[in-house]
Motif scaffolding. Structure first.
Motif, PDB file in Angstrom:
ATOM      1  N   TYR A  47      -3.722   0.962  -3.605  1.00 18.10           N
ATOM      2  CA  TYR A  47      -3.748  -0.128  -2.617  1.00 18.10           C
ATOM      3  C   TYR A  47      -2.315  -0.497  -2.242  1.00 18.10           C
ATOM      4  CZ  TYR A  47      -8.509  -0.628  -4.396  1.00 18.10           C
ATOM      5  OH  TYR A  47      -9.808  -0.405  -4.773  1.00 18.10           O
ATOM      6  N   PRO A  48      -1.572   0.406  -1.613  1.00 21.03           N
ATOM      7  CA  PRO A  48      -0.149   0.133  -1.350  1.00 21.03           C
ATOM      8  C   PRO A  48       0.100  -1.122  -0.520  1.00 21.03           C
ATOM      9  CG  PRO A  48      -0.886   2.120  -0.219  1.00 21.03           C
ATOM     10  CD  PRO A  48      -1.996   1.698  -1.114  1.00 21.03           C
ATOM     11  N   GLU A  49      -0.830  -1.477   0.358  1.00 22.64           N
ATOM     12  CA  GLU A  49      -0.637  -2.686   1.163  1.00 22.64           C
ATOM     13  C   GLU A  49      -0.744  -3.945   0.310  1.00 22.64           C
ATOM     14  OE1 GLU A  49      -4.962  -1.937   0.888  1.00 22.64           O
ATOM     15  OE2 GLU A  49      -3.239  -0.653   1.237  1.00 22.64           O
ATOM     16  N   LEU A  50      -1.558  -3.919  -0.741  1.00 18.63           N
ATOM     17  CA  LEU A  50      -1.662  -5.059  -1.655  1.00 18.63           C
ATOM     18  C   LEU A  50      -0.477  -5.090  -2.612  1.00 18.63           C
ATOM     19  CD1 LEU A  50      -5.479  -5.074  -2.530  1.00 18.63           C
ATOM     20  CD2 LEU A  50      -4.275  -6.289  -0.700  1.00 18.63           C
ATOM     21  N   TYR A  51      -0.075  -3.926  -3.071  1.00 12.85           N
ATOM     22  CA  TYR A  51       1.077  -3.823  -3.978  1.00 12.85           C
ATOM     23  C   TYR A  51       2.310  -4.491  -3.371  1.00 12.85           C
ATOM     24  CZ  TYR A  51       5.231  -1.683  -6.019  1.00 12.85           C
ATOM     25  OH  TYR A  51       6.473  -1.491  -6.572  1.00 12.85           O
ATOM     26  N   GLN A  52       2.513  -4.308  -2.085  1.00 12.00           N
ATOM     27  CA  GLN A  52       3.686  -4.870  -1.397  1.00 12.00           C
ATOM     28  C   GLN A  52       3.691  -6.396  -1.394  1.00 12.00           C
ATOM     29  OE1 GLN A  52       6.337  -3.219  -0.210  1.00 12.00           O
ATOM     30  NE2 GLN A  52       5.450  -1.331  -0.974  1.00 12.00           N
ATOM     31  N   LYS A  53       2.539  -6.994  -1.661  1.00 10.13           N
ATOM     32  CA  LYS A  53       2.409  -8.453  -1.585  1.00 10.13           C
ATOM     33  C   LYS A  53       2.509  -9.147  -2.945  1.00 10.13           C
ATOM     34  CE  LYS A  53      -0.642  -8.081   2.413  1.00 10.13           C
ATOM     35  NZ  LYS A  53      -1.976  -8.376   2.935  1.00 10.13           N
ATOM     36  N   ILE A  54       2.679  -8.375  -4.036  1.00 11.31           N
ATOM     37  CA  ILE A  54       2.662  -8.955  -5.387  1.00 11.31           C
ATOM     38  C   ILE A  54       4.050  -8.923  -6.022  1.00 11.31           C
ATOM     39  CG2 ILE A  54       1.783  -8.676  -7.736  1.00 11.31           C
ATOM     40  CD1 ILE A  54      -0.819  -7.799  -6.659  1.00 11.31           C
ATOM     41  N   VAL A  55       4.397 -10.028  -6.684  1.00  8.02           N
ATOM     42  CA  VAL A  55       5.655 -10.121  -7.429  1.00  8.02           C
ATOM     43  C   VAL A  55       5.324 -10.501  -8.879  1.00  8.02           C
ATOM     44  CG1 VAL A  55       7.853 -11.327  -7.668  1.00  8.02           C
ATOM     45  CG2 VAL A  55       6.935 -10.883  -5.384  1.00  8.02           C
ATOM     46  N   PRO A  56       5.724  -9.659  -9.845  1.00  7.30           N
ATOM     47  CA  PRO A  56       5.557 -10.038 -11.249  1.00  7.30           C
ATOM     48  C   PRO A  56       6.733 -10.912 -11.688  1.00  7.30           C
ATOM     49  CG  PRO A  56       6.416  -7.816 -11.117  1.00  7.30           C
ATOM     50  CD  PRO A  56       6.215  -8.292  -9.691  1.00  7.30           C
TER      51      PRO A  56
END
Length: 157
Positions: A47-56
């Motif tokens: 889900y690369p589009e979701l990955y771009q929206k997450i910050v750990p």
């Protein structure tokens, strides 16, 4: 990790995976941080589009020993997306209280001690609202499933 003040406003528009821990943690913190890394790597592939929206985000519960430099060194062993935060003891205490994170020094011998703390990953949506919490017993695959569901099915305001 450059000494600037960070607030919730710093992450507006991003979903966050927030974890409280400490750099000298021998086992639980590294395990949970590696779980988050597996989650991020899975999202990046599937889900690369979701990955771009997450910050750990890792928040130290041991500000006395976890300086910015210590956290930079510690962070080199983990996923490159992690943001490591620390602050004054009162700032850290205030943030831990806000999230109801249990924090207590344990087995203290001089400057050597462990820090008992809650083991929860807090998942916030792109407006900063708490979307979910993930416990130590959850597998990375279960976390991915919940993240994807929350992110794709977030109600529109």
């Amino acid at each position: 990790m450059d000494g600037n003040l960070v607030t919730e406003q710093s992450f507006v528009g991003k979903w966050t995976l927030l974890y409280f821990g400490f750099a000298r943690c021998p086992d639980i913190c590294p395990s949970e941080m590696n779980k988050v890394a597996r989650v991020l790597d899975t999202l990046k592939q599937q889900y690369p589009e979701l990955y771009q929206k997450i910050v750990p985000v890792f928040v130290s519960v041991d500000p006395a020993r976890d300086s910015i430099q210590v956290l930079k060194d510690y962070g080199a062993d983990f996923h490159p997306d992690y943001i490591f935060l620390t602050g004054s003891p009162s700032q850290v205490q205030q943030m831990a209280k806000r999230y109801r994170v249990y924090v207590s020094k344990a087995d203290e011998v001089g400057d050597d001690y462990l820090v008992d703390h809650s083991i929860v990953i807090y998942f916030h949506d792109d407006t900063g609202d708490l979307a979910d919490c993930f416990t130590q017993s959850m597998r990375s695959t279960d976390v991915v499933e919940k993240l994807v569901d929350k992110m794709l099915n977030k109600p529109k305001n």
